[in-house]
Design an enzyme around this catalytic site. Structure first.
Site, PDB file in Angstrom:
ATOM      1  N   ARG A  38      -8.569 -50.623 -80.950  1.00 40.07           N
ATOM      2  CA  ARG A  38      -7.982 -49.542 -80.151  1.00 40.07           C
ATOM      3  C   ARG A  38      -6.455 -49.630 -80.084  1.00 40.07           C
ATOM      4  O   ARG A  38      -5.780 -48.629 -80.312  1.00 40.07           O
ATOM      5  CB  ARG A  38      -8.632 -49.509 -78.761  1.00 40.07           C
ATOM      6  CG  ARG A  38     -10.049 -48.965 -78.804  1.00 40.07           C
ATOM      7  CD  ARG A  38     -10.767 -49.166 -77.486  1.00 40.07           C
ATOM      8  NE  ARG A  38     -10.962 -50.580 -77.188  1.00 40.07           N
ATOM      9  CZ  ARG A  38     -11.370 -51.041 -76.010  1.00 40.07           C
ATOM     10  NH1 ARG A  38     -11.588 -50.204 -75.014  1.00 40.07           N
ATOM     11  NH2 ARG A  38     -11.547 -52.322 -75.831  1.00 40.07           N
ATOM     12  N   ASN A  82     -13.988 -46.914 -77.159  1.00 43.02           N
ATOM     13  CA  ASN A  82     -15.023 -47.785 -77.709  1.00 43.02           C
ATOM     14  C   ASN A  82     -16.369 -47.301 -77.205  1.00 43.02           C
ATOM     15  O   ASN A  82     -16.522 -47.130 -76.006  1.00 43.02           O
ATOM     16  CB  ASN A  82     -14.814 -49.168 -77.065  1.00 43.02           C
ATOM     17  CG  ASN A  82     -14.803 -50.260 -78.068  1.00 43.02           C
ATOM     18  OD1 ASN A  82     -15.284 -50.090 -79.170  1.00 43.02           O
ATOM     19  ND2 ASN A  82     -14.255 -51.387 -77.672  1.00 43.02           N
TER      20      ASN A  82
END
Ligand SMILES: [Zn+2]
Ligand SMILES: [Zn+2]
Length: 748
Positions: free
Chosen positions: A19, A37
């Site tokens: 990320r 996620n």
């Protein structure tokens, strides 16, 4: 030119800094949107003129990621201001469980940087490194679902966590001396030793000769300097088994032959133990009496700091466990179980939720699949059913197959006592829960009385899953290839179709239809398992010859003992029959007096390999026996030849006798390898096959493996060995899944 899209990235995308990587690329390319996620995938909503460049970067992923697929869906909504990392949500869990990662070079710099917040801090990590699997409670991987949840971030850590320009942006394990885990040094009573720097104090204690239990990433090690090796052996009641060592990088090259591949493996994010050939085969006898030595580089910040204070060039670092039991992870257990074995405990207060031993690699081949590699995830299509493979008995682990992926747990151990069985069950249950798996098929070893077989049966009853028994050596082949092939499986022991002890087997066909077309000669094991522990019994079992009894008498066997052994073999009373490769190697080791009692698994064969290292193999003739449907290689003829040469050299004394022993060892290994290759080549010709697969623990023996390779390649065949899973029994649970998937598919 696209200017927007929803990007779904699947693969190893958790615990690898995915990320923050996406965020950094978005900011650099002026992309607006979000990243999230969802357990098995990362979901990105992106808007911007440079969408295609962004997509290209994202598809490449950060350093530690492994991307299986990237999907782009249309996106209708309007973009948010800027780019944001959203909170994780649990989506479909297809098996992304990040393994632990060794400390990265930037974090090493941080801990030695004067004035850095991380200076001297043992639990420093970043998005590219640190514990993962060992601290995970549940998925998706985020701090609140790990054992780092008990360490709320201090303002400084919080600032770095949210700073997109920082390497610790969204690093779930971020911690510093203010807010993170702490170390303490304890004496044998569990009382804290007062010191301002427990690591420096531990280093001086080690240098002064103390033996210290050190809590690391996946469990406790027992550490001491080389000079204390014999004391450690005495305390552990462990006489012969080699220890692994942790070595400074600059020292390692002077101790062992390290190829470029070995260096790459040693320095990889796994930082495993690499089994290396010593520069001087007789050096470091207290650590290893073999020609090899298991070495690793410091892989946790704690180890780095320890070595910075230590005067010694290396430390023995052996897993702390009771023999045959799982590694110790808790300080209370360590205090209770290691009493009398260690002088101090260096421990920390970050809980180890999932035990993980050090991984072991030799010649780029995995011996122990564990820290840094496992949970191992392989993409393979085994059909629609969810499958559990419970593994065999020794060197076990478990594998769960679901939705196109097989997930193999870290090494569990020898499942022959209730605590290790419980550990196997817990490991299976934990990974099953993470994957949301519901077993439809449970594959197990053919052996009816393995604890793992009992577990499979009980679980099948409970879950209504279908049981698929898998013959041990066929599971080895299944773990290696699904292509039509000749499969050679060479190991110590596995339960055969006929209930006998197999271990030198040659198959032809394709999973799940492999015919046994050849094997080593079946020979008696006088006293069953006793012949495994005392290989001289095996020697006489293979070759019941008066001259062997004379050798045994010379070595102190009594008339009565020899008489009992001879009668056992003659009458076939209390003998098991085996075609094991390991037992033949054991017998030759016994003949040469290299190993008269086995004190750890595989010892006689490993010591024979070490003895053979300096030897030159002779061209011994090979004898084959015709049996219905199978070609059989006469191992008795090999042992007979070895005996003849041994008696000839006996009494020549000194270096000549030692050279003769090395040559006999090398010749015996070479003959076995040529015999096996010969049957495989015949089989390949008869069945029109080109591919020859080699598996089993004996295939770690470089000389045997290389001879088989040379022989089959000379005949134009291709030899494959598995580089993704162990050649030993650590591949069995995976092979069982592959086999069961193929069986299910055959029925459809
Ligand atoms: Zn790092
Ligand atoms: Zn902090």
């Amino acid at each position: 030119m696209r200017d927007r899209g929803r990007i779904l990235v699947r693969g190893i995308v958790q615990g690898v800094g995915f990320r923050p990587f996406v965020y950094a690329r978005a900011v650099a390319l002026g992309i607006r949107g979000t990243v999230k996620n969802t357990g098995s995938q990362v979901e990105i909503n992106a808007w911007g003129d440079r969408f295609d460049s962004f997509l290209a970067d994202v598809s490449r992923g950060p350093l530690l990621s492994r991307i299986d697929s990237v999907e782009i869906l249309p996106l209708q909504d309007s973009p948010p201001e800027g780019f944001h990392i959203l909170t994780s949500s649990a989506g479909t869990l297809s098996g992304m469980i990040p393994p632990d990662v060794a400390i990265c070079t930037e974090c090493v710099d941080d801990i030695f940087q004067k004035g850095s917040r991380y200076n001297n801090y043992f639990a420093t990590s970043c998005v590219n490194c640190g514990p993962r699997y060992s601290i995970i409670e549940s998925l998706p991987y985020d701090r609140e679902r790990t054992s780092m949840a008990s360490f709320p971030m201090c303002p400084e850590c919080g600032r770095e966590y949210t700073d997109s320009g920082c390497r610790r942006h969204h690093a779930q394990t971020i911690a510093c001396p203010i807010c993170g885990p702490r170390l303490s040094l304890m004496d044998t009573e569990g009382m804290t030793v007062e010191t301002t720097d427990p690591v420096r104090e531990t280093a001086s204690l080690l240098d002064a000769g103390s033996i210290v239990a050190i809590r690391g990433i996946g469990g406790f090690h027992i550490a001491c300097t080389e000079g204390r090796a014999s004391e450690l052996k005495a305390r552990l009641s462990r006489t012969e088994q080699p220890f692994a060592v942790m070595v400074r990088e600059e020292v390692l090259g002077r101790m062992a032959l390290v190829s470029d591949t070995d260096w790459a493996i040693l320095r990889s994010e796994v930082h495993p133990i690499a089994v290396l050939v010593k520069r001087d085969p007789t050096a470091h006898p207290g650590i290893s009496n073999l020609h090899t030595i298991g070495c690793m580089l410091p892989y946790a910040p704690l180890h780095q700091l320890l070595f910075s204070h230590l005067a010694a060039p290396l430390l023995i670092m052996t897993s702390a466990n009771m023999p045959g039991y799982p590694m110790i992870t808790e300080i209370d257990t360590a205090l209770a179980k290691l009493r009398g074995q260690v002088d101090y405990y260096l421990t920390h207060n970050r809980r180890i939720l999932n035990r993980c031993d050090d991984s072991v690699v030799r010649d780029g081949i995995i011996i122990r699949l564990s820290r840094g590699i496992a949970p191992k995830r392989s993409r393979i299509d085994l059909g629609p059913s969810c499958i559990l493979g419970v593994g065999p008995e020794l060197n076990s682990n478990i594998t769960i197959y679901k939705d196109g992926f097989a997930i193999t747990s870290p090494h569990v151990g020898h499942v022959r006592n209730p605590p290790t069985l419980s550990y196997l069950e817990e490991t299976a249950e934990r990974i099953r829960g993470w994957l949301g798996a519901q077993y439809e098929v449970i594959a197990h070893d053919l052996h009816p009385s393995f604890l793992s077989t009992g577990y499979a049966r009980a679980l099948a009853e409970e879950t209504d899953a279908e049981l698929v028994p898998v013959q041990h050596h066929r599971a080895h082949v299944a773990a290696t290839t699904l292509e039509p092939c000749i499969g050679i499986t060479i190991d110590g022991v596995g339960y055969g179709d006929d209930g006998r002890v197999w271990g030198g087997e040659i198959f032809a066909g394709q999973v799940p239809h492999l015919d046994r077309i050849g094997h080593l000669e079946e020979v008696p094991m006088p006293g069953g398992d006793l012949a495994t522990r005392f290989p001289e019994r095996m020697l006489y079992g293979i070759l019941p010859d008066e001259r062997i009894l004379e050798i045994l008498m010379d070595r102190g066997w009594t008339d009565i003992q020899c008489g009992v052994l001879a009668r056992q073999v003659e009458r076939g009373v209390n003998v098991a029959w085996t075609s094991s490769t390991g037992r033949v190697l054991d017998a030759v080791a016994a003949l040469l007096g290299i190993c008269r009692e086995r004190t750890y698994d595989g010892e006689p064969a490993m010591r024979l390999e070490a003895a053979a290292y300096g030897g030159t193999p002779g061209e011994w003739p090979l004898e084959f026996l015709e049996r219905p449907g199978a070609e059989v290689f006469s191992t008795r003829s090999i042992v007979r030849r070895a005996l003849g040469e041994y008696l000839e050299a006996a009494g020549s004394g000194g270096p000549a006798e030692a050279k003769a022993a090395a040559d006999i060892a090398a010749s015996a290994q070479d003959s076995l390898a040529r015999g096996l290759a010969h049957i495989a080549i015949h089989g390949a010709r008869d069945h029109g096959l080109r591919l020859i697969a080699l598996s089993g623990g004996v295939a770690y023996n470089a000389a045997i493996r290389d001879t088989i390779r040379r022989e089959v390649e000379q005949e134009g065949h291709t030899l494959i060995v598995n580089r993704e899973y162990p050649l030993g029994d650590g591949c069995i649970s995976y092979g069982q899944c592959v086999w069961a998937g193929a069986v299910k598919r055959g029925k459809e």
